[in-house]
Write a protein that holds these residues in place. Structure first.
Motif, PDB file in Angstrom:
ATOM      1  N   GLU A 135      -8.068  12.698  12.511  1.00  0.00           N
ATOM      2  CA  GLU A 135      -8.224  14.069  12.048  1.00  0.00           C
ATOM      3  C   GLU A 135      -9.146  14.843  12.978  1.00  0.00           C
ATOM      4  OE1 GLU A 135     -11.370  14.361   8.821  1.00  0.00           O
ATOM      5  OE2 GLU A 135     -10.449  12.437   8.336  1.00  0.00           O
ATOM      6  N   ASN A 137     -11.964  16.120  12.599  1.00  0.00           N
ATOM      7  CA  ASN A 137     -13.390  15.805  12.465  1.00  0.00           C
ATOM      8  C   ASN A 137     -13.713  14.337  12.722  1.00  0.00           C
ATOM      9  OD1 ASN A 137     -14.240  18.405  11.905  1.00  0.00           O
ATOM     10  ND2 ASN A 137     -13.834  18.207   9.717  1.00  0.00           N
ATOM     11  N   SER A 138     -12.870  13.644  13.485  1.00  0.00           N
ATOM     12  CA  SER A 138     -13.179  12.249  13.798  1.00  0.00           C
ATOM     13  C   SER A 138     -14.150  12.168  14.969  1.00  0.00           C
ATOM     14  CB  SER A 138     -11.880  11.484  14.117  1.00  0.00           C
ATOM     15  OG  SER A 138     -11.223  12.082  15.217  1.00  0.00           O
ATOM     16  N   LYS A 237     -12.747   7.554  10.298  1.00  0.00           N
ATOM     17  CA  LYS A 237     -13.565   8.588  10.943  1.00  0.00           C
ATOM     18  C   LYS A 237     -13.904   8.262  12.398  1.00  0.00           C
ATOM     19  CE  LYS A 237     -14.621  11.780   7.824  1.00  0.00           C
ATOM     20  NZ  LYS A 237     -14.343  13.207   8.097  1.00  0.00           N
TER      21      LYS A 237
END
Length: 422
Positions: A135, A137-138, A237
């Motif tokens: 994603e 925001n990783s 993440k």
């Protein structure tokens, strides 16, 4: 918009670099002719849309650091600032303490680089990888492959081979976990501060329950590796971008000579103008050699491979230098020989003297071998390693110094082998 943060540590973190770190902060030690930090800054400045580079550490601001920052800003045309920690806050605590400075201007992402690594710094590749994986925001760790035994000296990463997600992270495990290791170079976005903040709050609660302890147990002392990556692994993440380019730690003086070799080799592509060549009336050059323009070298001298000559160095007739770093103001008199050594600032090596160390290179027959951060002593004896002369050391004519460390301001009168000369 992007930013970069370089973690430069502090005085007590450079102990394995002594006696060289007595004279200059370790991040400013010259590697392949320029300060160690300059390689990082140059790589960051080349990244498109890079707006600011922040250095975080707990060195007292001094004239040498200020001059370096001023010159770097002029050369790379980018804002570079030093943010001084009030104490050693760890790799996560420093960036959390200065999070307002990092997120000022709303960068979409920022790099974090440890100062004591030597690398090709594939930063734009990490950006492309981050856009393609996971994603928006990783977070991305730069990884490389080590052999099974040496991998246990580093942070080890177990990845999902299809997605490159970090499924498991262990810092310096006692048994084999993975041959993919952490390179100390990361790509984050501001969301990382939420995860560091969770650890900070937990540390605060733990402090309230405990007896007052020493400064290391401050709530802000947070380690990215053990406190953050271990918790983020397997959460969708954290991803690893594996590089095939060169990489090495610079923990000891011996590893600085190896790092110098890696950077000099890269100069063929990045800075061919920095490499010396054989010219009429000049010294004999063998392999990759950096010579500062202010150095005065006799045409009968022979230099290389892997030699770096600093400002104002004087090298006399018939001198032989190989696999060594000669720092500014040193004087190598006629027919002396310097092999696998670092000659300190303003030191003198007399005629026909020999200064020699033992290289601490990785195993050349193992493509995944890394340099060992050797301990100073083994079995009560000084480990054979490169020879280091501190600043203002004088070696008289015809003296031999082998595998020894000479502290600054020494005038020797005889030969030494495997000694620390105080």
């Amino acid at each position: 918009m992007l930013k970069a943060v370089i973690l430069i540590g502090g005085p007590q973190k450079g102990t394995r670099f002594r006696p060289l770190s007595f004279e200059v902060p370790k991040p400013l030690f010259p590697v392949a002719g320029v300060p160690m930090l300059q390689h990082h800054i140059e790589a960051c400045a080349k990244v498109p849309n890079m707006k600011e580079i922040l250095l975080i550490g707990f060195y007292q601001p001094n004239e040498e650091l200020n001059r370096f920052l001023f010159n770097a800003q002029q050369e790379f045309k980018i804002s570079i600032r030093y943010l001084q920690e009030y104490a050693a806050l760890g790799t996560g605590g420093g960036i959390y303490h200065f999070r307002d400075q990092i997120v000022s201007g709303s960068p979409e992402a920022f790099f974090v680089l440890n100062a004591d690594v030597c690398s090709a710094f594939p930063l734009t590749e990490m950006l492309s990888f981050q856009k393609e994986h996971g994603e928006p925001n990783s977070f991305v760790i730069l990884g490389t492959t080590a052999n099974r035994k040496q991998s246990m000296n580093y942070g080890c990463i177990v990845e999902n081979e299809e997605t490159n997600e970090v499924m498991h992270y262990v810092e310096k495990p006692s048994t084999f976990v993975s041959d993919i290791i952490n390179c100390g170079i990361y790509l984050f976005n501001p969301e990382i501060f939420q995860h560091i903040g969770t650890v900070f709050q937990k540390n605060q609660q733990d402090m309230l329950l405990e007896e007052p302890t020493n400064g290391w147990h401050r709530a802000e002392a947070i380690r990215l590796e053990q406190d953050i990556f271990t918790a983020l692994a397997g959460q969708g993440k954290l991803y690893v971008y594996k590089t095939l380019s060169f990489w090495s730690q610079i923990k000891s003086a011996g590893s600085a000579i190896y790092a110098s070799r890696l950077y000099l080799n890269q100069y063929h592509i990045s800075h061919p103008e920095r490499l010396a060549s054989n010219k009429e009336g000049g010294p004999k050059i063998s392999g990759n050699v950096y010579i500062h323009p202010t150095a005065n070298i006799d045409p009968t001298a022979m230099l290389g491979p892997n030699v770096s000559i600093g400002t104002g160095v004087t090298i006399g007739a018939g001198v032989r230098v190989r696999e060594s770093v000669i720092l500014h103001g040193a004087n190598l008199q006629d027919h002396c020989c310097v092999l696998n050594s670092i000659v300190g600032w303003d030191s003198t090596i007399g005629k026909w003297a020999r200064v020699e160390g033992t290289p601490s290179d990785p195993n050349p027959n193992d493509p995944y071998s890394k340099i060992d951060s050797e301990t100073l002593f083994r079995d009560g004896k000084l480990t054979p390693s490169i020879t280091i002369l501190g600043c203002n050391v004088t070696i008289p004519s015809e003296v031999i110094i082998l595998n020894s460390i000479v502290l600054p301001h020494k005038d020797l009168n005889r030969s030494f082998k495997n000694q620390i000369i105080l």
